[in-house]
Scaffold this motif. Structure first.
Motif, mmCIF file in Angstrom:
data_model
loop_
_atom_site.group_PDB
_atom_site.id
_atom_site.type_symbol
_atom_site.label_atom_id
_atom_site.label_comp_id
_atom_site.label_asym_id
_atom_site.label_seq_id
_atom_site.Cartn_x
_atom_site.Cartn_y
_atom_site.Cartn_z
ATOM 1 N N SER A 275 -22.168 -15.966 -20.353
ATOM 2 C CA SER A 275 -20.790 -16.449 -20.245
ATOM 3 C C SER A 275 -20.116 -15.844 -19.021
ATOM 4 C CB SER A 275 -20.009 -16.100 -21.517
ATOM 5 O OG SER A 275 -19.898 -14.697 -21.648
ATOM 6 N N ARG A 276 -18.922 -16.386 -18.722
ATOM 7 C CA ARG A 276 -18.148 -15.920 -17.574
ATOM 8 C C ARG A 276 -17.005 -15.049 -18.057
ATOM 9 N NH1 ARG A 276 -16.055 -18.074 -12.647
ATOM 10 N NH2 ARG A 276 -15.508 -16.230 -11.410
ATOM 11 N N SER A 277 -16.987 -13.789 -17.609
ATOM 12 C CA SER A 277 -15.906 -12.859 -17.914
ATOM 13 C C SER A 277 -16.006 -11.722 -16.919
ATOM 14 C CB SER A 277 -16.022 -12.325 -19.356
ATOM 15 O OG SER A 277 -17.108 -11.432 -19.443
ATOM 16 N N PRO A 278 -14.934 -10.946 -16.728
ATOM 17 C CA PRO A 278 -15.041 -9.802 -15.823
ATOM 18 C C PRO A 278 -16.169 -8.859 -16.206
ATOM 19 C CG PRO A 278 -12.741 -10.220 -16.352
ATOM 20 C CD PRO A 278 -13.546 -11.112 -17.245
ATOM 21 N N VAL A 279 -16.364 -8.647 -17.507
ATOM 22 C CA VAL A 279 -17.401 -7.722 -17.963
ATOM 23 C C VAL A 279 -18.785 -8.225 -17.549
ATOM 24 C CG1 VAL A 279 -18.511 -6.725 -19.991
ATOM 25 C CG2 VAL A 279 -16.015 -6.806 -19.850
ATOM 26 N N THR A 280 -19.089 -9.489 -17.855
ATOM 27 C CA THR A 280 -20.425 -10.017 -17.542
ATOM 28 C C THR A 280 -20.594 -10.212 -16.042
ATOM 29 O OG1 THR A 280 -19.551 -12.237 -17.983
ATOM 30 C CG2 THR A 280 -20.716 -11.126 -19.783
ATOM 31 N N ASP A 281 -19.532 -10.615 -15.335
ATOM 32 C CA ASP A 281 -19.648 -10.782 -13.887
ATOM 33 C C ASP A 281 -19.970 -9.454 -13.205
ATOM 34 O OD1 ASP A 281 -19.145 -13.419 -14.210
ATOM 35 O OD2 ASP A 281 -17.111 -13.395 -13.345
ATOM 36 N N ALA A 282 -19.279 -8.388 -13.604
ATOM 37 C CA ALA A 282 -19.533 -7.078 -13.000
ATOM 38 C C ALA A 282 -20.923 -6.575 -13.363
ATOM 39 C CB ALA A 282 -18.469 -6.077 -13.455
ATOM 40 N N TYR A 283 -21.335 -6.827 -14.610
ATOM 41 C CA TYR A 283 -22.652 -6.371 -15.047
ATOM 42 C C TYR A 283 -23.750 -7.068 -14.250
ATOM 43 C CZ TYR A 283 -26.642 -5.331 -18.041
ATOM 44 O OH TYR A 283 -27.864 -4.916 -18.515
ATOM 45 N N ARG A 284 -23.648 -8.376 -14.117
ATOM 46 C CA ARG A 284 -24.695 -9.121 -13.403
ATOM 47 C C ARG A 284 -24.713 -8.765 -11.921
ATOM 48 N NH1 ARG A 284 -22.890 -13.561 -16.798
ATOM 49 N NH2 ARG A 284 -21.507 -14.189 -15.081
ATOM 50 N N ALA A 285 -23.540 -8.590 -11.318
ATOM 51 C CA ALA A 285 -23.485 -8.291 -9.886
ATOM 52 C C ALA A 285 -23.803 -6.823 -9.592
ATOM 53 C CB ALA A 285 -22.109 -8.632 -9.330
ATOM 54 N N ALA A 286 -23.764 -5.963 -10.618
ATOM 55 C CA ALA A 286 -24.038 -4.530 -10.467
ATOM 56 C C ALA A 286 -23.077 -3.874 -9.482
ATOM 57 C CB ALA A 286 -25.490 -4.291 -10.049
ATOM 58 N N ARG A 287 -21.830 -4.345 -9.463
ATOM 59 C CA ARG A 287 -20.788 -3.709 -8.648
ATOM 60 C C ARG A 287 -19.441 -3.927 -9.332
ATOM 61 N NH1 ARG A 287 -22.180 -8.232 -5.438
ATOM 62 N NH2 ARG A 287 -20.484 -9.758 -5.230
ATOM 63 N N PRO A 288 -18.500 -3.015 -9.083
ATOM 64 C CA PRO A 288 -17.204 -3.109 -9.774
ATOM 65 C C PRO A 288 -16.462 -4.395 -9.397
ATOM 66 C CG PRO A 288 -17.505 -0.924 -8.817
ATOM 67 C CD PRO A 288 -18.590 -1.784 -8.271
ATOM 68 N N ILE B 240 -13.603 -19.651 -17.651
ATOM 69 C CA ILE B 240 -13.184 -18.500 -18.429
ATOM 70 C C ILE B 240 -12.679 -18.917 -19.789
ATOM 71 C CG2 ILE B 240 -11.566 -16.560 -18.475
ATOM 72 C CD1 ILE B 240 -13.817 -16.328 -16.482
ATOM 73 N N GLY B 241 -12.137 -20.073 -19.879
ATOM 74 C CA GLY B 241 -11.559 -20.503 -21.145
ATOM 75 C C GLY B 241 -10.191 -19.905 -21.369
ATOM 76 N N GLY B 242 -9.566 -19.416 -20.320
ATOM 77 C CA GLY B 242 -8.195 -18.948 -20.426
ATOM 78 C C GLY B 242 -8.044 -17.496 -20.772
ATOM 79 N N HIS B 243 -9.096 -16.789 -21.182
ATOM 80 C CA HIS B 243 -8.960 -15.391 -21.582
ATOM 81 C C HIS B 243 -10.099 -14.591 -20.950
ATOM 82 C CE1 HIS B 243 -5.836 -16.506 -24.406
ATOM 83 N NE2 HIS B 243 -6.639 -17.450 -24.888
ATOM 84 N N PRO B 244 -9.755 -13.581 -20.148
ATOM 85 C CA PRO B 244 -10.805 -12.851 -19.448
ATOM 86 C C PRO B 244 -11.580 -11.880 -20.314
ATOM 87 C CG PRO B 244 -8.674 -11.890 -18.945
ATOM 88 C CD PRO B 244 -8.413 -13.100 -19.776
ATOM 89 N N VAL B 245 -10.988 -11.376 -21.385
ATOM 90 C CA VAL B 245 -11.683 -10.374 -22.187
ATOM 91 C C VAL B 245 -11.790 -10.755 -23.656
ATOM 92 C CG1 VAL B 245 -11.122 -8.462 -20.667
ATOM 93 C CG2 VAL B 245 -9.513 -9.114 -22.442
ATOM 94 N N PHE C 138 -0.313 -6.312 -15.756
ATOM 95 C CA PHE C 138 -1.525 -5.509 -15.926
ATOM 96 C C PHE C 138 -2.567 -5.862 -14.857
ATOM 97 C CE2 PHE C 138 -2.427 -2.999 -19.926
ATOM 98 C CZ PHE C 138 -1.111 -2.565 -20.051
ATOM 99 N N SER C 139 -3.240 -4.790 -14.386
ATOM 100 C CA SER C 139 -4.417 -4.953 -13.529
ATOM 101 C C SER C 139 -5.657 -4.595 -14.342
ATOM 102 C CB SER C 139 -4.317 -4.041 -12.300
ATOM 103 O OG SER C 139 -3.237 -4.410 -11.483
ATOM 104 N N LEU C 140 -6.802 -5.078 -13.886
ATOM 105 C CA LEU C 140 -8.032 -4.925 -14.675
ATOM 106 C C LEU C 140 -9.171 -4.502 -13.753
ATOM 107 C CD1 LEU C 140 -9.315 -7.208 -17.474
ATOM 108 C CD2 LEU C 140 -10.803 -6.802 -15.527
ATOM 109 N N GLY C 141 -10.070 -3.681 -14.305
ATOM 110 C CA GLY C 141 -11.287 -3.298 -13.588
ATOM 111 C C GLY C 141 -12.474 -3.343 -14.531
ATOM 112 N N ALA C 142 -13.580 -3.897 -14.053
ATOM 113 C CA ALA C 142 -14.829 -3.904 -14.820
ATOM 114 C C ALA C 142 -15.879 -3.161 -13.992
ATOM 115 C CB ALA C 142 -15.279 -5.333 -15.111
ATOM 116 N N LEU C 143 -16.451 -2.093 -14.560
ATOM 117 C CA LEU C 143 -17.350 -1.227 -13.805
ATOM 118 C C LEU C 143 -18.699 -1.143 -14.509
ATOM 119 C CD1 LEU C 143 -14.268 0.248 -14.038
ATOM 120 C CD2 LEU C 143 -15.283 1.533 -12.156
#
Length: 810
Positions: free
Chosen positions: A49-62, A79-84, A93-98
């Motif tokens: 799926s598409r989300s900040p968590v999975t995108d960061a995990y697959r790309a291996a960068r924050p 995204i379906g309207g909701h990132p998390v 709010f700002s967000l970071g996925a590491l």
């Protein structure tokens, strides 16, 4: 799910997602600061799926999203309207996925969010990335704990501060001023009240355990070539005396000229460094075994047994510190080629040692008394780098307020030092240091005997021109471990070298004392210039005159390193074994006399042997070749087999192979080897047996002429043939038995020697008249050669003459 207040560098929410066993989902393992779950964090997120968590995990960068970026991201159809999750984040709010872990070792993702209107700035991003590394270390430690316990585990759904260190804080250090800006949580971890913090980095260092201060200094005072990121686990002593592990990770900020200007750091409570049950059992088991260790070698062996397999180490060395030298008590594995040259050079001597000044890194660690961990690729001297090319741990062994030894643990493959290893190694070092001191106290008498014998044997053999000598010594392992075996290599005048090996009767301090006196006497007589038979005769008379009932055996050799002529004298000792360049071996027949100290007027005859370059001379004591379970004939046969099959390019290895079966010995063992290389490509030699035929002299001249032509000697041929004629004629006319002609070509001279069976030396006539029919032979030899003489040999004598060559032979 844990829901506690959380605030770090602007982040108010932290959630840890870990990879499931199936490998296709990320599972929510912990969330803190979630405000009652209003953000709707999903328990599982499909990796597809598409989300900040999975995108960061697959790309291996924050992945960093400001409120504006997040608005665009949420509007994406994918995204379906909701990132998390199903809920929503507040508008500012700002967000970071590491991602957690690196490369193939990715283990999950850390999600952080906070009310930061313009997004996380560069400093906050760096600090949050360091914080993510702390979280990853906790996850990895949890996985290692599961493996140690014999099972693979996923992180538990709730590990409290182990996953998201609530007690974690950040600091910024300005290098030019040394001033530190630390938040309240850093000070709380260190046990410093906010009103007592003066903003100086020295205040932080003062909280650390002394052993860990050098490592901390390398982070807070980086050099111009320091890397941009560092990590460290260190210990502090809280005001109440509590010992606590903290994890520190930092990054450097560089100025325009490339020099470090600031240090950004994260400090967290590293509870995962508390010893596991397995580590506690290692320390407890080792402590129990060391309590019964009576010798230094027992202590060393137990260290290897306790650490080698649990740490998966490639090699372990334990050494005592004596003055400026390391006396090695254990090298594991025992194969010589497993260790660098500085350790191989002394291998299998009873007291292999290495000077500290040859290993400056090790010397520094011992002086400071702090454990040092060296990662792969560290710039170390070859003597240490070869022990642990994949990683090296240097453990000073403390006892009674000083360093008494060192333990080296090395890995061949790349080894990442787990933080909990530091705790284990530190505990082991303290136990072993104390055990070494106890072993010395229990074994004081034995150690005194060992020190006596060590002082009486040569520490190093001389470097020779035209050859290489090595020696090995091992004491008995049954009964008293001090004996009377000795060896020596003595450089003499005119390019000669004396080799001596001997054995004083018995195993005691008295035997070792006599051994030292005999070695000194033999060396003194040899240096005075006496021939081998005189050296041994005088040593014999000396021992007879001593107030002792002990006797000694001895094998002495005088070797001309230029001409390759060796003269042996044997006094009750085993004969030498020669290994020729073609690989054949022989037990050289040497006429022997009785042992030293038995008969004052005993005679010791010499036996001569010619060596050609590539010959190996092997001299041993009987402890190697004879025992209650090994007949002497079988032992000498084994020596010949070993030296015959060995590679002479490394005669130290040959000596090690000879000692390979010396375990469980009831006698001490000495081995002395010399590989004769010669000078240039010479000497070359040959011989001819002179049969008592009417034309014996003619045949000897023809043999000599053929040999001289093959050697390219033309100008000297006629004069040399005249000398051959005179010496052979003299031997046939005045002696009975076998006559042998020897020719030797060395660098600048030709040597002609004739051996016969008569002990009478030839006498040059004082006056020869015109009417005399004989007596001119020796006068002719004297007139046509540079030198001549006679030497008594076993079963007869040798008359020799030398001619100086006028030019180079072919």
């Amino acid at each position: 799910m844990t829901r506690q207040n959380f605030a770090f560098c602007g982040a108010e929410l932290a959630a840890v997602y870990v990879l499931t066993e199936s490998g296709d989902e990320l599972r929510l393992a912990e969330a803190v600061g979630d405000r009652g779950g209003t953000y709707g964090l999903p328990a599982f997120i499909n990796l597809g799926s598409r989300s900040p968590v999975t995108d960061a995990y697959r790309a291996a960068r924050p992945l960093w999203l400001s409120p504006a970026d997040l608005s665009v991201y949420m509007s994406s159809d994918a995204i379906g309207g909701h990132p998390v999750g199903a809920g929503t984040l507040p508008p500012k709010f700002s967000l970071g996925a590491l991602p957690l872990g690196h490369g193939v070792a990715k283990i999950g993702c850390l999600l952080v969010a906070g009310e930061v209107a313009d997004g996380f700035d560069a400093d906050r991003r760096s600090l949050l990335e360091l914080y993510a590394d702390q979280v990853a270390a906790g996850l990895e430690a949890a996985g290692r704990a599961g493996r140690v316990a014999g099972r693979m585990t996923q992180p538990r759904s709730h590990l409290g501060p182990t996953l998201v260190p609530l007690q974690g804080g950040a600091f910024t250090l300005t290098l030019e001023t040394g001033l530190m800006d630390a938040d309240a949580k850093v000070l709380e971890l260190l046990g410093i009240a906010p009103e007592e913090f003066d903003g100086r980095v020295e205040t932080l260092l003062a909280c650390a355990v002394p052993d860990d201060i050098p490592a901390l200094m390398s982070l807070v005072e980086p050099g111009p070539l320091s890397s941009s990121g560092e990590q460290l686990a260190f210990r502090i002593r809280r005001p109440g005396g509590e010992l606590r592990w903290l994890g520190l990770r930092c990054r450097l900020r560089f100025g325009a000229d490339g020099t470090p200007e600031r240090v950004l750091g994260v400090v967290a409570d590293a509870v995962y460094l508390r010893p596991t049950d397995h580590e506690v059992s290692i320390v407890q088991g080792l402590s129990a075994r060391l309590a019964g260790a009576a010798t230094v070698r027992d202590v060393s062996r137990m260290v290897v047994e306790a650490l080698r397999l649990p740490l998966d180490a490639s090699r372990i060395a334990v050494a005592e510190l004596e003055a400026d030298r390391l006396l090695v008590t254990t090298l594991d594995p025992p194969e010589p080629d497993a260790w660098p040259g500085v350790w191989q050079a002394e291998w299998r001597s009873e007291w292999p040692d290495a000077p500290c000044h040859a290993l400056p890194t090790l010397q520094s660690a011992l002086r400071e008394g702090h454990m040092s961990l060296w990662p792969p690729g560290a710039e170390l001297e070859p003597g240490l780098l070869g022990i642990g090319p994949g990683g090296l741990a240097v453990l000073p062994l403390p006892a009674d307020g000083r360093v008494v030894g060192v333990c080296l643990v090395g890995w061949d493959t790349e080894h990442e030092f787990a933080p909990e290893e530091r705790s284990l190694l530190t505990a082991v070092a303290g136990l072993v240091g104390s055990a070494l001191r106890r072993a010395h106290a229990l074994d004081a008498g034995h150690e005194l005997a060992r020190m006596l014998q060590r002082s009486l044997l040569p520490r190093k053999l001389p470097i020779l021109t035209g050859g290489v000598a090595v020696a090995r010594y091992l004491p008995a392992t049954v009964g008293l471990e001090v004996g009377g075996d000795w060896y020596d290599v003595i450089p003499l005048a005119d390019g000669h070298v004396a080799l001596v090996i001997g054995d004083v009767q018995g195993h005691s301090a008295g035997a070792a004392t006599i051994m030292g006196q005999m070695r000194t006497a033999v060396r003194a007589y040899a240096v005075e210039g006496h021939p081998p038979d005189v050296v041994v005769s005088r040593a014999n008379r000396l021992l007879v005159g001593m107030e002792t009932d002990l006797f000694a055996t001895c094998l002495y050799a005088d070797l001309d390193m230029e001409e390759g002529i060796a003269r042996f004298v044997r006094a009750g000792h085993l004969p030498p074994v020669l290994r020729h360049p073609d690989g054949t071996t022989e037990e050289l027949v040497v006429d022997g006399g009785p042992p030293l100290g038995v008969l004052a007027e005993a005679e010791f005859t010499m036996t001569e042997a010619g060596l050609i370059p590539g010959t190996l001379v092997t001299m041993v004591t009987d402890g190697l070749v004879e025992s209650a379970h090994l007949p002497l004939e079988d032992g000498m046969r084994r020596v010949r087999e070993v030296v015959g099959a060995s590679d002479l390019s490394d005669i130290g290895r040959v000596a090690d192979e000879l000692l390979g079966s010396a375990n469980g010995r009831d006698d001490d063992v000495a081995v002395l080897l010399l590989r004769y290389d010669g000078t240039r490509v010479r000497p070359v030699r040959t011989h001819w047996t002179v049969w008592r035929l009417p034309n014996a002299v003619l045949h000897a001249r023809r043999f000599a002429a053929r040999t001289l032509r093959s050697w390219g000697l033309t100008e000297e041929k006629d004069m040399a043939l005249l000398v051959v004629s005179e010496l052979v004629t003299n031997a046939i006319a005045h002696t009975q038995g076998e006559v042998r002609l020897d020719l030797t070509l060395s660098a600048d001279r030709l040597r002609i020697a004739v051996n016969d069976t008569s002990p009478r030396s030839p006498v040059k006539p004082a006056n020869v008249g015109w009417e005399a029919t004989g007596g001119r032979g020796l006068l002719i030899v004297e007139a046509t050669t540079a030198a001549w003489g006679s030497v008594p040999l076993g079963g007869g004598k040798q008359v020799w003459a030398e001619m100086i060559l006028s030019g180079d032979a072919d």
